[in-house]
Design a protein around this motif. Structure first.
Motif, PDB file in Angstrom:
ATOM      1  N   ASN A 112      47.955  50.820  76.289  1.00 29.26           N
ATOM      2  CA  ASN A 112      48.522  49.829  75.387  1.00 29.26           C
ATOM      3  C   ASN A 112      47.919  48.458  75.684  1.00 29.26           C
ATOM      4  N   PRO A 113      47.110  47.906  74.763  1.00 31.36           N
ATOM      5  CA  PRO A 113      46.465  46.614  75.023  1.00 31.36           C
ATOM      6  C   PRO A 113      47.455  45.488  75.261  1.00 31.36           C
ATOM      7  N   PHE A 114      48.707  45.649  74.866  1.00 24.89           N
ATOM      8  CA  PHE A 114      49.732  44.633  75.117  1.00 24.89           C
ATOM      9  C   PHE A 114      49.764  44.255  76.593  1.00 24.89           C
ATOM     10  N   PHE A 115      49.694  45.247  77.470  1.00 26.51           N
ATOM     11  CA  PHE A 115      49.804  44.987  78.902  1.00 26.51           C
ATOM     12  C   PHE A 115      48.587  44.240  79.435  1.00 26.51           C
ATOM     13  N   TYR A 116      47.410  44.557  78.899  1.00 27.26           N
ATOM     14  CA  TYR A 116      46.213  43.847  79.332  1.00 27.26           C
ATOM     15  C   TYR A 116      46.270  42.384  78.918  1.00 27.26           C
ATOM     16  N   GLU A 117      46.846  42.111  77.743  1.00 26.09           N
ATOM     17  CA  GLU A 117      46.962  40.739  77.283  1.00 26.09           C
ATOM     18  C   GLU A 117      47.958  39.967  78.145  1.00 26.09           C
ATOM     19  N   VAL A 118      49.036  40.629  78.562  1.00 22.18           N
ATOM     20  CA  VAL A 118      50.008  39.987  79.455  1.00 22.18           C
ATOM     21  C   VAL A 118      49.361  39.691  80.809  1.00 22.18           C
ATOM     22  N   ILE A 119      48.630  40.681  81.347  1.00 22.76           N
ATOM     23  CA  ILE A 119      47.972  40.503  82.647  1.00 22.76           C
ATOM     24  C   ILE A 119      46.988  39.340  82.598  1.00 22.76           C
ATOM     25  N   SER A 120      46.275  39.222  81.489  1.00 26.08           N
ATOM     26  CA  SER A 120      45.336  38.112  81.324  1.00 26.08           C
ATOM     27  C   SER A 120      46.056  36.769  81.397  1.00 26.08           C
ATOM     28  N   GLY A 121      47.247  36.693  80.774  1.00 26.96           N
ATOM     29  CA  GLY A 121      48.040  35.473  80.839  1.00 26.96           C
ATOM     30  C   GLY A 121      48.524  35.170  82.249  1.00 26.96           C
ATOM     31  N   VAL A 122      48.936  36.212  82.965  1.00 27.18           N
ATOM     32  CA  VAL A 122      49.383  36.044  84.352  1.00 27.18           C
ATOM     33  C   VAL A 122      48.249  35.488  85.207  1.00 27.18           C
ATOM     34  N   GLU A 123      47.064  36.061  85.036  1.00 33.58           N
ATOM     35  CA  GLU A 123      45.910  35.629  85.823  1.00 33.58           C
ATOM     36  C   GLU A 123      45.569  34.172  85.544  1.00 33.58           C
ATOM     37  N   SER A 124      45.656  33.788  84.277  1.00 32.19           N
ATOM     38  CA  SER A 124      45.347  32.414  83.887  1.00 32.19           C
ATOM     39  C   SER A 124      46.296  31.419  84.550  1.00 32.19           C
ATOM     40  N   TYR A 173      54.824  46.327  66.318  1.00 33.19           N
ATOM     41  CA  TYR A 173      55.584  45.518  67.288  1.00 33.19           C
ATOM     42  C   TYR A 173      54.660  45.171  68.447  1.00 33.19           C
ATOM     43  N   ASP A 174      54.576  43.912  68.793  1.00 33.38           N
ATOM     44  CA  ASP A 174      53.823  43.343  69.925  1.00 33.38           C
ATOM     45  C   ASP A 174      52.865  42.258  69.474  1.00 33.38           C
ATOM     46  N   ASP A 175      52.220  42.452  68.303  1.00 34.11           N
ATOM     47  CA  ASP A 175      51.199  41.526  67.819  1.00 34.11           C
ATOM     48  C   ASP A 175      50.054  41.396  68.814  1.00 34.11           C
ATOM     49  N   ILE A 176      49.477  42.543  69.177  1.00 37.52           N
ATOM     50  CA  ILE A 176      48.285  42.505  70.032  1.00 37.52           C
ATOM     51  C   ILE A 176      47.118  41.957  69.220  1.00 37.52           C
ATOM     52  N   LYS A 179      53.426  36.833  74.579  1.00 38.43           N
ATOM     53  CA  LYS A 179      52.770  37.376  75.780  1.00 38.43           C
ATOM     54  C   LYS A 179      52.310  36.274  76.732  1.00 38.43           C
ATOM     55  N   THR A 180      51.762  35.202  76.154  1.00 43.15           N
ATOM     56  CA  THR A 180      51.325  34.086  76.996  1.00 43.15           C
ATOM     57  C   THR A 180      52.512  33.457  77.711  1.00 43.15           C
ATOM     58  N   GLU A 181      53.607  33.266  76.967  1.00 45.81           N
ATOM     59  CA  GLU A 181      54.812  32.691  77.563  1.00 45.81           C
ATOM     60  C   GLU A 181      55.388  33.622  78.630  1.00 45.81           C
ATOM     61  N   LEU A 182      55.315  34.941  78.377  1.00 49.63           N
ATOM     62  CA  LEU A 182      55.799  35.914  79.355  1.00 49.63           C
ATOM     63  C   LEU A 182      55.023  35.782  80.662  1.00 49.63           C
ATOM     64  N   GLY A 183      53.692  35.705  80.571  1.00 44.33           N
ATOM     65  CA  GLY A 183      52.873  35.553  81.773  1.00 44.33           C
ATOM     66  C   GLY A 183      53.157  34.255  82.495  1.00 44.33           C
ATOM     67  N   LYS A 184      53.264  33.163  81.718  1.00 42.19           N
ATOM     68  CA  LYS A 184      53.529  31.841  82.301  1.00 42.19           C
ATOM     69  C   LYS A 184      54.890  31.821  82.989  1.00 42.19           C
ATOM     70  N   LEU A 236      63.187  36.365  76.145  1.00 43.51           N
ATOM     71  CA  LEU A 236      62.282  35.724  75.195  1.00 43.51           C
ATOM     72  C   LEU A 236      62.551  36.246  73.786  1.00 43.51           C
ATOM     73  N   LYS A 237      62.415  35.380  72.787  1.00 43.64           N
ATOM     74  CA  LYS A 237      62.684  35.752  71.397  1.00 43.64           C
ATOM     75  C   LYS A 237      61.386  36.158  70.697  1.00 43.64           C
ATOM     76  N   PRO A 238      61.350  37.368  70.111  1.00 44.43           N
ATOM     77  CA  PRO A 238      60.191  37.773  69.315  1.00 44.43           C
ATOM     78  C   PRO A 238      60.218  37.115  67.937  1.00 44.43           C
ATOM     79  N   GLN A 239      59.068  37.104  67.252  1.00 46.21           N
ATOM     80  CA  GLN A 239      58.963  36.479  65.936  1.00 46.21           C
ATOM     81  C   GLN A 239      58.188  37.390  64.987  1.00 46.21           C
ATOM     82  N   LEU A 240      58.455  37.236  63.694  1.00 50.29           N
ATOM     83  CA  LEU A 240      57.782  38.028  62.662  1.00 50.29           C
ATOM     84  C   LEU A 240      56.411  37.441  62.336  1.00 50.29           C
ATOM     85  N   VAL A 241      55.424  38.336  62.203  1.00 49.39           N
ATOM     86  CA  VAL A 241      54.105  37.962  61.691  1.00 49.39           C
ATOM     87  C   VAL A 241      53.799  38.866  60.508  1.00 49.39           C
TER      88      VAL A 241
END
Length: 331
Positions: free
Chosen positions: A71-83, A271-274, A291-296, A318-323
């Motif tokens: 699931n690319p969602f997790f890689y995007e979160v990890i990227s935010g954590v690393e940043s 769901y996720d908006d990857i 995802k960025t806010e989750l990592g931060k 955290l609150k999700p939003q519609l896209v």
């Protein structure tokens, strides 16, 4: 390699004075300071990070334990954590368990040996054999979900609201016959998204068809199989809530295989908006997870607990939003 003793000898001062100059830990006259720093430059002296970490009992290193997932969602979160670790001048060690309980324990032992200051935990699936809880004398933060109860801060997204928002969006487009493909329902996030789906249907007085609730997994294959089950029904829904974008991608594939067009023949919301969701054909409407806010927030929460331990563990939501994009037809 030069040492503080070498600097002290050449500068003709005590080792403690050298230490105070380098660490700026006590007043030293400008004359002595200049003398010491000249020798430091001459010897090309670099303080040992390891020695410093042993002395102050801080390595400026965070561990992150994750389970394998496509699931690319997790890689995007990890990227935010690393940043955000980099922004706070912390190193990050990422350790993947690949869903193996023995490997989990080995990775935990390795992280402890590396003297990490704190640990982030993120589990992808409820099929992961959690075994015994992780009991470590370390600050810990759970991100998204973990299969066992731990003494740790937790950061979740409001999954029930996200599921409600996804389903309500389909209803607003005129859909009254809505199927859902969930993740494994032993995972609380999957159950909460399903609860949100049920809440939206009930709010609009729409019947709940148990044949249109397909339990699957949060990955591509889960979407392929789940969509095949839905489309094999004698009476098909007009729209599908896929409880992750990876499920939605699999659903797209099955619809294409069966000669169906999205959204003309069937509408889909993910769901996720990857990152890849916007490049699907048609672009996927989805529920955005911050995802960025989750990592931060995960990094900042862990650093706060490392520096100022707090008695009560916190749960942050955290609150999700519609896209909206192009995968939902208006009926």
């Amino acid at each position: 390699m030069a040492t503080m003793k070498d600097i002290a000898r050449l500068a003709q001062v005590s080792t403690s004075t050298v230490s105070h100059v380098i660490n700026n830990s006590r007043y030293v006259s400008d004359e002595i300071k200049e003398k010491v720093m000249a020798v430091v430059t001459q010897l090309n002296y670099t303080p040992s990070a390891l020695a410093r970490s042993l002395k102050i009992k801080e390595t400026k290193t965070i561990g992150m334990l994750v389970t394998a997932t496509d699931n690319p969602f997790f890689y995007e979160v990890i990227s935010g954590v690393e940043s955000y670790c980099n922004q706070h001048h912390y190193n990050l060690i990422i350790s993947n368990t690949y869903g193996n309980e023995e490997r989990l324990q080995q990775n935990v032992d390795t992280l402890v040996q590396k003297k990490i200051d704190g640990l982030l935990l993120m589990c992808s699936e409820s099929t992961f054999p959690a075994g015994n809880p992780i009991n470590l004398p370390l600050p810990m933060v759970i991100m998204d979900w973990w299969p066992t109860e731990l003494n740790a801060d937790k950061i979740f997204e409001d999954a029930e609201y996200g599921g409600y928002l996804a389903t309500k969006t389909l209803i607003k487009h005129g859909h009254t016959q809505i199927g859902i493909i969930t993740g494994n329902l032993t995972k609380s996030i999957a159950q909460n998204r399903l609860n949100g789906y049920k809440k939206a249907l009930a709010e609009h007085h729409l019947p709940l068809n148990p044949n249109w609730i397909i339990e699957s997994h949060f990955h591509f294959e889960g979407g392929i199989k789940g969509m095949a089950q839905l489309l094999s029904q004698p009476h098909r829904p007009t729209a599908v809530f896929a409880c992750s974008d990876t499920i939605a991608f699999g659903a797209y594939h099955t619809a294409w295989q069966q000669g169906l067009s999205i959204p003309q023949d069937i509408s889909i919301i993910g769901y996720d908006d990857i990152h890849l969701a916007q490049y699907m054909s048609p672009p996927l409407s989805t529920i955005h997870q911050p995802k960025t806010e989750l990592g931060k927030l995960a990094v900042e929460t862990l650093l706060e607990r490392i520096k100022k331990p707090i008695e009560n563990y916190r749960t942050l939501v955290l609150k999700p939003q519609l896209v909206e994009r192009g995968s939902i037809a208006m009926l």
